[in-house]
Design an enzyme around this catalytic site. Structure first.
Site: not given
Ligand code: GLN
Length: 485
Positions: A77, A152, A176
């Site tokens: 990532k 994400s 994420s």
């Molecule tokens: N979807 C969650 C957020 O927007 C989690 C994001 C993540 O785990 N990086 O904060």
């Protein structure tokens, strides 16, 4: 792909049936065939990867074996720093940023002989659940190109699902790794907080962030975790004690274990196909000898609200460093203050700006206790709820995501609907516990459904033990998805 898992690729490498260069060539070929449709990668480092693959082959020929990830193509990532390779966190504000150092996970992958092939797309600063918040354009789901891969870590999940790599790393602040893995039909795991170093991970919410593996199989996941985790003096929150063996229980079966089905993670908002597949898996596990209980964790209903105060609060502080002076983008101005304001206004996208505003507001003098302080009390209550549950059961299970992959654009105008995507995942982040998503079935439209197994802190052994049984019981084929031509 020559091999359907890294375990299989590792065997073929050692029997001489393939080489690291061949594995990489095939991964690159798959990527070049699918990237126009998926946009899973932000950067592919063909030259650097070829060097690593040749070295891996030369080492094996000399009898030097660096372990299970030796010669395996791995994607990262793009919020993990890679020396000499652009690292953007999906943000314009870091466009052109070339880190002078490797994140600890990258160092560990390299010394494990892995072939780091590129950087994958993500929601800007890992804020989102669909990879549509990337400043470099969205990624798409290999199972249905009109749908999101989740987020994400959507690029990482999509690249593993499409076969453009055999393993990818993601980061999980509030789901994420697990949610995109569920939506893309792959295995995604978030380790116990503090067990995988955050050194060189671009921080979102430091008390929640953890790096973890996204893979095709549960066994691959356990081996990858074993390579990347361990104490790191460069991360002040790194766990210094003994680590479990994540692979120890993989073949053990589940007889005699106690499993709790979380009451709060069902009902309204959960798709019927997701609920049916989850219930079916619980029945299968029961037939394998587990004792099943319904467990209520009432604080799960308020976890999401607490998360959306704590995560933005930490983010607003972490993102203060992007000021146009130290990294990446700089928009000039007549004064330093103006330069910073212009750089941040131009460099941050709308979701990141929303989080900074939310976080700054909830940390401000008059509101601190009412918002941030209250959220921290909820966090403590969640930990107590978990502790109570784990006195009764070995692991907790639920769907990973209330829905299968949704249409691109379906939730972009409604942040609350988007935030609900992680309702099953966030409690484990707030508590710092490990959790994994395993693909178990497809819905009627052929979209993957994931099953989540949560375990107590440092409970990776029993978590993988159950996950391996879930994988054996799953009516799910590893066959690469069809739509990508
Ligand atoms: N979807 C969650 C957020 O927007 C989690 C994001 C993540 O785990 N990086 O904060």
């Amino acid at each position: 792909m020559i091999a359907s898992s890294l375990v299989e690729a590792a065997k073929l490498l050692r029997s001489g049936e393939t080489t690291a260069v061949d594995l990489l060539a095939e991964a690159l070929e798959t990527a070049s065939r699918t990237e126009a449709q998926l946009h899973a990668f932000l950067t592919i480092d063909t030259e650097g990867a070829m060097e690593m693959a040749s070295q891996a082959d030369a080492d094996l020929a000399d009898g030097i074996d660096h372990g299970p990830l030796h010669g395996i193509p791995v994607a990262l990532k793009d919020n993990m720093c890679t020396r000499g390779v652009e690292t953007t966190a999906g943000s314009q504000i870091l466009a052109g940023y070339i880190p002078p150092y490797d994140a600890t996970v990258v160092v560990r992958l390299r010394s494990g002989g892995a072939v780091v092939m590129g950087k994958t797309n993500l929601d800007e600063f890992a804020m989102g659940s669909s990879t549509e918040n990337s400043a470099y354009g969205p990624s798409y789901n290999p199972w249905d190109l009109t749908r999101v891969p989740g987020g994400s870590s959507g690029g990482s999940a999509a690249s593993v699902a499409a076969g453009s790599c055999l393993l990818a790393l993601g980061s999980d602040t509030g789901g994420s790794i697990r949610q995109p893995s569920s939506l893309c039909g792959v295995v995604g795991m978030k380790p116990t907080y503090g067990t995988v170093s955050r050194y060189g991970l671009i921080a979102f919410a430091s008390s929640l962030d953890q790096i973890g593996p996204i893979s095709r199989t549960v066994g691959d996941s356990a081996l990858a975790l074993d390579t990347i985790w361990g104490h790191d003096p460069l991360d002040s929150t790194s766990y210094p004690g003994d680590y479990p063996d994540p692979t120890a229980g993989l073949e053990r079966g589940v007889e005699g274990l106690k499993i709790g089905v979380v009451t709060e993670l069902s009902g309204e908002g959960f798709e019927p196909a997701v609920e049916a597949a989850t219930a079916d898996m619980v029945t299968r596990l029961e037939k394998e000898g587990v004792e099943v209980q319904e467990v209520s964790l009432p604080t799960f209903d308020i976890a999401l609200s607490a998360y959306y105060l704590i995560a933005p609060a930490e983010a607003s502080s972490n993102l203060a460093r992007f000021d146009g002076i130290r990294y990446g983008l700089r928009v000039d101005g007549p004064t330093t203050e103006e330069l910073m304001a212009r750089t941040r206004a131009e460099g941050f996208g709308p979701e990141v700006t929303r989080r900074i505003l939310l976080g700054t507001y909830s940390l401000s003098a008059g509101y601190y206790d009412a918002f941030y302080g209250q959220a921290q009390r909820v966090r403590a209550a969640i930990q107590e709820d978990f502790a109570r549950a784990y006195r009764q059961v070995d692991v907790l299970v639920s769907p990973t995501s209330p829905t299968v992959a949704f249409e691109a654009g379906a939730k972009t105008a409604d942040p609350l609907a988007m935030y609900l995507s992680d309702i099953c995942n966030i409690p484990a982040n707030l508590a710092g516990h490990p959790a994994i998503s395993v693909p178990i079935d497809l819905d009627d439209a052929g979209l993957p459904i994931g099953f989540q197994v949560m375990a107590p802190p440092l409970g990776e052994e029993v978590m993988y033990q159950v996950a391996a049984e879930v994988e054996r019981q799953a009516a799910f084929s590893l066959a690469p998805p069809g739509p990508v031509s």
